[in-house]
Design a protein around this motif. Structure first.
Motif, PDB file in Angstrom:
ATOM      1  N   ILE A  16      40.944  33.055  45.040  1.00  0.00           N
ATOM      2  CA  ILE A  16      40.973  32.225  46.241  1.00  0.00           C
ATOM      3  C   ILE A  16      42.406  32.050  46.734  1.00  0.00           C
ATOM      4  CG2 ILE A  16      38.819  30.986  45.736  1.00  0.00           C
ATOM      5  CD1 ILE A  16      40.468  28.660  44.690  1.00  0.00           C
ATOM      6  N   ALA A  17      42.517  31.736  48.022  1.00  0.00           N
ATOM      7  CA  ALA A  17      43.837  31.509  48.625  1.00  0.00           C
ATOM      8  C   ALA A  17      44.589  30.450  47.826  1.00  0.00           C
ATOM      9  CB  ALA A  17      43.672  31.066  50.070  1.00  0.00           C
ATOM     10  N   GLY A  18      45.872  30.664  47.666  1.00  0.00           N
ATOM     11  CA  GLY A  18      46.695  29.721  46.923  1.00  0.00           C
ATOM     12  C   GLY A  18      46.804  30.040  45.441  1.00  0.00           C
ATOM     13  N   SER A  19      46.106  31.089  44.983  1.00  0.00           N
ATOM     14  CA  SER A  19      46.202  31.474  43.579  1.00  0.00           C
ATOM     15  C   SER A  19      47.601  31.991  43.269  1.00  0.00           C
ATOM     16  CB  SER A  19      45.176  32.566  43.245  1.00  0.00           C
ATOM     17  OG  SER A  19      43.866  32.087  43.374  1.00  0.00           O
ATOM     18  N   THR A  20      48.037  31.774  42.030  1.00  0.00           N
ATOM     19  CA  THR A  20      49.328  32.270  41.579  1.00  0.00           C
ATOM     20  C   THR A  20      49.114  33.259  40.442  1.00  0.00           C
ATOM     21  OG1 THR A  20      49.615  30.460  39.995  1.00  0.00           O
ATOM     22  CG2 THR A  20      50.516  30.140  42.220  1.00  0.00           C
ATOM     23  N   VAL A  21      50.110  34.113  40.223  1.00  0.00           N
ATOM     24  CA  VAL A  21      50.045  35.144  39.185  1.00  0.00           C
ATOM     25  C   VAL A  21      51.289  35.052  38.321  1.00  0.00           C
ATOM     26  CG1 VAL A  21      50.034  37.635  38.738  1.00  0.00           C
ATOM     27  CG2 VAL A  21      48.678  36.697  40.636  1.00  0.00           C
ATOM     28  N   LYS A  22      51.098  35.157  37.017  1.00  0.00           N
ATOM     29  CA  LYS A  22      52.211  35.279  36.076  1.00  0.00           C
ATOM     30  C   LYS A  22      51.971  36.507  35.223  1.00  0.00           C
ATOM     31  CE  LYS A  22      53.722  30.513  35.771  1.00  0.00           C
ATOM     32  NZ  LYS A  22      54.071  29.395  34.883  1.00  0.00           N
ATOM     33  N   ILE A  23      53.049  37.246  34.983  1.00  0.00           N
ATOM     34  CA  ILE A  23      53.016  38.400  34.091  1.00  0.00           C
ATOM     35  C   ILE A  23      53.982  38.073  32.959  1.00  0.00           C
ATOM     36  CG2 ILE A  23      53.298  40.898  33.874  1.00  0.00           C
ATOM     37  CD1 ILE A  23      51.258  40.137  36.043  1.00  0.00           C
ATOM     38  N   ALA A  24      53.459  38.038  31.746  1.00  0.00           N
ATOM     39  CA  ALA A  24      54.276  37.676  30.574  1.00  0.00           C
ATOM     40  C   ALA A  24      54.972  36.332  30.781  1.00  0.00           C
ATOM     41  CB  ALA A  24      55.283  38.765  30.245  1.00  0.00           C
ATOM     42  N   GLY A  25      54.306  35.410  31.475  1.00  0.00           N
ATOM     43  CA  GLY A  25      54.830  34.074  31.689  1.00  0.00           C
ATOM     44  C   GLY A  25      55.805  33.940  32.847  1.00  0.00           C
ATOM     45  N   VAL A  26      56.068  35.031  33.564  1.00  0.00           N
ATOM     46  CA  VAL A  26      57.001  35.010  34.691  1.00  0.00           C
ATOM     47  C   VAL A  26      56.208  35.106  35.995  1.00  0.00           C
ATOM     48  CG1 VAL A  26      58.965  36.169  35.788  1.00  0.00           C
ATOM     49  CG2 VAL A  26      58.789  36.111  33.291  1.00  0.00           C
ATOM     50  N   SER A  27      56.526  34.258  36.948  1.00  0.00           N
ATOM     51  CA  SER A  27      55.810  34.249  38.224  1.00  0.00           C
ATOM     52  C   SER A  27      56.036  35.546  38.988  1.00  0.00           C
ATOM     53  CB  SER A  27      56.267  33.085  39.092  1.00  0.00           C
ATOM     54  OG  SER A  27      55.894  31.863  38.508  1.00  0.00           O
ATOM     55  N   ALA A  28      54.917  36.095  39.488  1.00  0.00           N
ATOM     56  CA  ALA A  28      54.956  37.285  40.337  1.00  0.00           C
ATOM     57  C   ALA A  28      54.842  36.844  41.789  1.00  0.00           C
ATOM     58  CB  ALA A  28      53.804  38.224  39.977  1.00  0.00           C
ATOM     59  N   SER A  29      55.432  37.600  42.694  1.00  0.00           N
ATOM     60  CA  SER A  29      55.303  37.317  44.129  1.00  0.00           C
ATOM     61  C   SER A  29      53.966  37.847  44.608  1.00  0.00           C
ATOM     62  CB  SER A  29      56.429  37.988  44.915  1.00  0.00           C
ATOM     63  OG  SER A  29      57.666  37.443  44.560  1.00  0.00           O
ATOM     64  N   VAL A  30      53.087  36.952  45.023  1.00  0.00           N
ATOM     65  CA  VAL A  30      51.768  37.352  45.512  1.00  0.00           C
ATOM     66  C   VAL A  30      51.908  37.772  46.969  1.00  0.00           C
ATOM     67  CG1 VAL A  30      49.425  36.572  46.016  1.00  0.00           C
ATOM     68  CG2 VAL A  30      50.550  35.854  43.896  1.00  0.00           C
ATOM     69  N   MET A  31      51.450  38.986  47.264  1.00  0.00           N
ATOM     70  CA  MET A  31      51.561  39.527  48.614  1.00  0.00           C
ATOM     71  C   MET A  31      50.273  39.323  49.411  1.00  0.00           C
ATOM     72  SD  MET A  31      54.563  40.313  48.007  1.00  0.00           S
ATOM     73  CE  MET A  31      55.175  41.079  49.459  1.00  0.00           C
ATOM     74  N   SER A  32      49.123  39.446  48.750  1.00  0.00           N
ATOM     75  CA  SER A  32      47.843  39.255  49.435  1.00  0.00           C
ATOM     76  C   SER A  32      46.764  38.891  48.427  1.00  0.00           C
ATOM     77  CB  SER A  32      47.434  40.509  50.221  1.00  0.00           C
ATOM     78  OG  SER A  32      47.153  41.576  49.339  1.00  0.00           O
ATOM     79  N   ILE A  33      45.747  38.175  48.929  1.00  0.00           N
ATOM     80  CA  ILE A  33      44.630  37.755  48.084  1.00  0.00           C
ATOM     81  C   ILE A  33      43.333  37.935  48.874  1.00  0.00           C
ATOM     82  CG2 ILE A  33      43.510  35.842  46.866  1.00  0.00           C
ATOM     83  CD1 ILE A  33      46.250  34.543  46.553  1.00  0.00           C
ATOM     84  N   THR A  34      42.367  38.605  48.254  1.00  0.00           N
ATOM     85  CA  THR A  34      40.988  38.634  48.745  1.00  0.00           C
ATOM     86  C   THR A  34      40.130  38.102  47.604  1.00  0.00           C
ATOM     87  OG1 THR A  34      40.390  40.842  47.940  1.00  0.00           O
ATOM     88  CG2 THR A  34      41.516  40.718  50.102  1.00  0.00           C
ATOM     89  N   PRO A  35      38.846  37.869  47.813  1.00  0.00           N
ATOM     90  CA  PRO A  35      38.016  37.376  46.708  1.00  0.00           C
ATOM     91  C   PRO A  35      37.958  38.305  45.491  1.00  0.00           C
ATOM     92  CG  PRO A  35      36.928  36.954  48.795  1.00  0.00           C
ATOM     93  CD  PRO A  35      38.133  37.816  49.103  1.00  0.00           C
ATOM     94  N   THR A  36      38.265  39.603  45.692  1.00  0.00           N
ATOM     95  CA  THR A  36      38.167  40.558  44.581  1.00  0.00           C
ATOM     96  C   THR A  36      39.472  41.264  44.238  1.00  0.00           C
ATOM     97  OG1 THR A  36      37.469  42.305  46.100  1.00  0.00           O
ATOM     98  CG2 THR A  36      35.722  41.022  45.017  1.00  0.00           C
ATOM     99  N   ARG A  37      40.560  40.955  44.963  1.00  0.00           N
ATOM    100  CA  ARG A  37      41.818  41.671  44.691  1.00  0.00           C
ATOM    101  C   ARG A  37      43.024  40.813  45.040  1.00  0.00           C
ATOM    102  NH1 ARG A  37      41.531  47.356  46.787  1.00  0.00           N
ATOM    103  NH2 ARG A  37      40.482  47.544  44.777  1.00  0.00           N
ATOM    104  N   ILE A  38      44.020  40.877  44.141  1.00  0.00           N
ATOM    105  CA  ILE A  38      45.325  40.275  44.402  1.00  0.00           C
ATOM    106  C   ILE A  38      46.353  41.385  44.320  1.00  0.00           C
ATOM    107  CG2 ILE A  38      47.114  38.705  43.541  1.00  0.00           C
ATOM    108  CD1 ILE A  38      44.900  36.942  42.401  1.00  0.00           C
ATOM    109  N   GLN A  39      47.259  41.424  45.297  1.00  0.00           N
ATOM    110  CA  GLN A  39      48.389  42.338  45.230  1.00  0.00           C
ATOM    111  C   GLN A  39      49.639  41.500  45.018  1.00  0.00           C
ATOM    112  OE1 GLN A  39      47.936  44.749  48.825  1.00  0.00           O
ATOM    113  NE2 GLN A  39      47.177  46.388  47.509  1.00  0.00           N
ATOM    114  N   ALA A  40      50.404  41.878  44.003  1.00  0.00           N
ATOM    115  CA  ALA A  40      51.590  41.107  43.640  1.00  0.00           C
ATOM    116  C   ALA A  40      52.684  42.051  43.171  1.00  0.00           C
ATOM    117  CB  ALA A  40      51.248  40.109  42.532  1.00  0.00           C
ATOM    118  N   THR A  41      53.918  41.593  43.279  1.00  0.00           N
ATOM    119  CA  THR A  41      55.065  42.380  42.828  1.00  0.00           C
ATOM    120  C   THR A  41      55.397  42.008  41.389  1.00  0.00           C
ATOM    121  OG1 THR A  41      55.931  42.398  45.079  1.00  0.00           O
ATOM    122  CG2 THR A  41      57.462  42.983  43.322  1.00  0.00           C
TER     123      THR A  41
END
Length: 109
Positions: free
Chosen positions: A52-77
């Motif tokens: 859902i919109a507003g979701s955040t992503v962490k990889i190995a405990g480090v915040s990733a920059s979320v570029m886009s979110i759909t109900p089935t896909r997140i794109q992040a750096t």
């Protein structure tokens, strides 16, 4: 006759009495690519369900920059993480505070 102030006050009272909305559990099913450099910068695609919109992503405990979110896909750096070699947790936290993590889908090299 109701004034704007009365309606607004009653609406505020109603809104505070409503429960927090619940959503279906977030799931992570795939991360593409499945590995990336510790220097970061790679675009990751995280597939799953109930993002859902507003979701955040962490990889190995480090915040990733979320570029886009759909109900089935997140794109992040992919963030940089010196010394993080091998499989690491990929964590998604939605705007309601629900968190899901998978440690078997992504590895730093």
């Amino acid at each position: 006759q109701l004034s704007k102030q009365t309606v607004s006050g009653e609406l505020d009272l109603l809104m505070t009495a409503l429960p927090t909305p619940m959503c279906n559990p977030t799931q992570i099913t795939l991360v593409t690519p499945s590995s990336g450099p510790t220097t970061g910068g790679t675009m990751l695609q995280i597939d799953g369900q109930n993002f859902i919109a507003g979701s955040t992503v962490k990889i190995a405990g480090v915040s990733a920059s979320v570029m886009s979110i759909t109900p089935t896909r997140i794109q992040a750096t992919l963030p940089a993480k010196a010394g993080a070699f091998g499989k690491v947790p990929v964590t998604v936290t939605n705007s309601y505070g629900q968190t899901v993590s998978r440690s078997d889908l992504f590895a730093y090299f």
